[in-house]
Design a protein around this motif. Structure first.
Motif, short mmCIF file in Angstrom:
data_model
loop_
_atom_site.label_atom_id
_atom_site.label_comp_id
_atom_site.label_asym_id
_atom_site.label_seq_id
_atom_site.Cartn_x
_atom_site.Cartn_y
_atom_site.Cartn_z
N VAL A 16 0.86 -1.19 0.00
CA VAL A 16 0.00 0.00 0.00
C VAL A 16 0.89 1.23 0.00
O VAL A 16 1.71 1.41 0.91
CB VAL A 16 -0.94 0.03 1.21
CG1 VAL A 16 -1.86 1.24 1.14
CG2 VAL A 16 -1.77 -1.24 1.29
N ASP A 17 0.74 2.06 -1.01
CA ASP A 17 1.51 3.30 -1.10
C ASP A 17 0.82 4.35 -0.22
O ASP A 17 -0.19 4.94 -0.61
CB ASP A 17 1.56 3.75 -2.56
CG ASP A 17 2.47 4.96 -2.75
OD1 ASP A 17 3.04 5.43 -1.75
OD2 ASP A 17 2.60 5.42 -3.90
N PHE A 36 -0.99 1.76 -5.70
CA PHE A 36 -0.13 2.93 -5.79
C PHE A 36 -0.96 4.19 -5.98
O PHE A 36 -2.03 4.17 -6.59
CB PHE A 36 0.85 2.80 -6.94
CG PHE A 36 1.78 1.63 -6.82
CD1 PHE A 36 2.93 1.72 -6.05
CD2 PHE A 36 1.51 0.44 -7.47
CE1 PHE A 36 3.79 0.64 -5.93
CE2 PHE A 36 2.37 -0.64 -7.37
CZ PHE A 36 3.51 -0.54 -6.59
N GLY A 37 -0.40 5.30 -5.47
CA GLY A 37 -0.91 6.63 -5.78
C GLY A 37 -0.13 7.19 -6.94
O GLY A 37 0.14 6.52 -7.93
N GLY A 38 0.28 8.46 -6.83
CA GLY A 38 1.09 9.06 -7.88
C GLY A 38 2.52 8.54 -7.83
O GLY A 38 3.11 8.37 -6.76
N VAL A 64 -2.43 -1.85 -9.04
CA VAL A 64 -3.63 -1.03 -9.16
C VAL A 64 -3.19 0.41 -8.96
O VAL A 64 -2.67 0.78 -7.91
CB VAL A 64 -4.69 -1.42 -8.12
CG1 VAL A 64 -5.90 -0.49 -8.23
CG2 VAL A 64 -5.11 -2.87 -8.28
N LEU A 65 -3.37 1.24 -10.00
CA LEU A 65 -2.88 2.61 -9.99
C LEU A 65 -4.05 3.57 -9.89
O LEU A 65 -4.92 3.60 -10.77
CB LEU A 65 -2.06 2.88 -11.25
CG LEU A 65 -0.90 1.91 -11.46
CD1 LEU A 65 -1.04 1.21 -12.80
CD2 LEU A 65 0.41 2.62 -11.36
N HIS A 125 -1.53 8.45 -13.81
CA HIS A 125 -1.51 7.12 -14.41
C HIS A 125 -2.46 7.04 -15.59
O HIS A 125 -3.59 6.61 -15.47
CB HIS A 125 -1.88 6.08 -13.36
CG HIS A 125 -1.04 6.18 -12.14
ND1 HIS A 125 0.32 6.10 -12.17
CD2 HIS A 125 -1.38 6.38 -10.85
CE1 HIS A 125 0.79 6.24 -10.95
NE2 HIS A 125 -0.21 6.41 -10.14
N ARG A 126 -1.99 7.48 -16.70
CA ARG A 126 -2.76 7.33 -17.90
C ARG A 126 -2.20 6.13 -18.65
O ARG A 126 -1.52 5.29 -18.09
CB ARG A 126 -2.72 8.62 -18.71
CG ARG A 126 -3.01 9.84 -17.82
CD ARG A 126 -3.86 10.87 -18.53
NE ARG A 126 -4.08 12.02 -17.64
CZ ARG A 126 -5.18 12.19 -16.95
NH1 ARG A 126 -6.15 11.30 -17.01
NH2 ARG A 126 -5.34 13.25 -16.18
#
Length: 431
Positions: free
Chosen positions: A258-259, A354-356, A378-379, A398-399
């Motif tokens: 977990v970020d 993840f986050g950014g 999972v972004l 996350h594109r």
């Protein structure tokens, strides 16, 4: 979940202390009666009116006698607090029941106030009539958890009042009850998790009845093994006692990351991207535990839940993970700590939420995906939670380019927007 009772029995007050406390607990009405009675008595003495003096003394003595009787009486009460559950999800309503018993003499009017954290709602207040010795009073109230965490309910405070409103005596219990509010775990569909990559364990069970004796997998004898499982042919060949392990349960293992870095998320409070990431992690942890996985939770600063990979209690294994997620804070660590990376990560299954991401994070993820391991990501599209404050360091939203970058390096990745259910990204990972 079993109910959680907590009981406390305050002891009897000492007479001297109780009397002083009683006199100091006179209400405005009680002090007014004392002042008015003394004034009337003095006026009667000055005017030579004996009846006025008697009335003044009676009026002044009434609150004093009431305070003495109430304070010196045996006000002994016991409290049992019962929670309908000790662990609930965010957004769930829980009923708390209070059982107040009088184990002393008759009490006056009781004003009860339960101490409840702000995250669980307003403090409930009750009025209970006087209780005779041995009487019980039961009251209940609901609490609703809107923020994850561990909360202490109580202690309960009560105020003893006399029927005339002359006295207000405060009492407090010391016992509290703990309530764990875990993040919501959304149901996830069954997906293909990479076949042989689905995890690693001590042994995968093999049906001995369908093969020959040469197909049996063996290991060295360990203290406590059943001697009926000794494989004598392998024992004679190796020279050490060997046992069959086709009956040993094999448990898949997964490292769940977990970020929780503050710089990787946007928003604040329950509606932040960090809270969404924790919900995603909780959903995956419960889903994998239901499938028989042992889940190892790791945060961005390297902190992980202590556990045993082979504790044999798969059904309850998600509980310590959820409890850790309930109190997982944000960390100011700018980069992901790599001290937790070991053979269980590169040899088993890894799922990251993840986050950014920064350029340094990309380099770390490129090294993390080891040969023969199954890596999933999972972004969160943190742009949907953009707040007023600027990030401490530039992050990449996350594109498609980030997802494609992970795909080219052996990852299976999916992006999750703010309003999308977790199941959407989870199904994407199974394609």
């Amino acid at each position: 979940m079993a109910a959680s009772p907590s009981r406390t029995r305050p002891g009897r007050d000492r007479p001297g202390t109780g009397l002083r406390e009683g006199l100091g607990s006179l209400t405005a009405r009680g002090r007014g009666f004392v002042a008015g009675g003394v004034t009337a008595a003095i006026a009667g003495l000055v005017l030579g009116e004996r009846d006025l003096v008697r009335i003044g003394f009676l009026v002044a003595l009434l609150p004093l006698v009431t305070a003495g009787i109430t304070a010196l009486s045996s006000n002994r009460l016991s409290l049992t607090r019962t929670l309908a559950a000790t662990q609930i999800e965010v957004g769930t309503t829980l009923e708390v029941q209070l059982d107040l018993a009088n184990v002393g003499s008759t009490t006056g009017l009781l004003l009860v106030e339960e101490q409840v954290p702000w995250a669980l709602g307003q403090r409930p207040r009750f009025v209970i009539d006087s209780m005779r010795p041995g009487w019980h009073r039961k009251v209940s109230y609901p609490v609703r958890a809107e923020v994850r965490g561990i909360y202490e309910i109580g202690p309960m405070r009560l105020r003893v009042a006399d029927p005339f409103g002359m006295l207000s005596l405060n009492r407090a219990f010391t016992k509290t009850s703990s309530l764990v509010v875990i993040p919501v775990a959304e149901p996830l569909p069954a997906i293909h998790l990479g076949g042989a990559w689905s995890g690693s364990g001590d042994n995968r069970p093999r049906p001995f009845s369908t093969g020959s004796a040469a197909d049996v997998t063996v290991r060295e004898y360990r203290r406590g093994d059943d001697l009926r499982r000794v494989h004598w042919r392998s024992t004679a060949r190796v020279g050490d006692l060997m046992v069959r392990r086709e009956e040993q349960p094999w448990q898949s293992r997964c490292t769940l990351f977990v970020d929780n870095r503050a710089g990787s998320h946007r928003g604040s409070g329950p509606d932040s991207s960090l809270e969404r990431a924790i919900t995603v992690a909780a959903s995956i942890a419960v889903h994998l535990a239901d499938l028989g996985y042992q889940v190892r939770l790791v945060s961005a600063d390297g902190e992980e839940v202590d556990h045993s990979w082979h504790d044999g209690d798969v059904a309850a294994h998600a509980r310590p993970v959820l409890e850790r997620l309930a109190v997982l804070p944000t960390t100011k660590t700018p980069d992901i700590t790599s001290g937790w990376v070991d053979e269980t990560v590169t040899g088993g299954m890894f799922i990251g939420v993840f986050g950014g991401l920064t350029a340094d994070d990309r380099a770390f993820l490129g090294r993390l995906h080891g040969a023969g391991s199954a890596s999933y990501a999972v972004l969160l599209d943190v742009a949907g939670w953009t707040g007023r404050t600027a990030p401490e360091q530039p992050v990449e939203h996350h594109r498609t380019d980030v997802v494609d970058w992970l795909h080219h390096r052996g990852w299976k990745a999916a992006e999750l927007a703010r309003w999308e259910p977790v199941a959407t990204a989870w199904q994407e990972l199974g394609r």
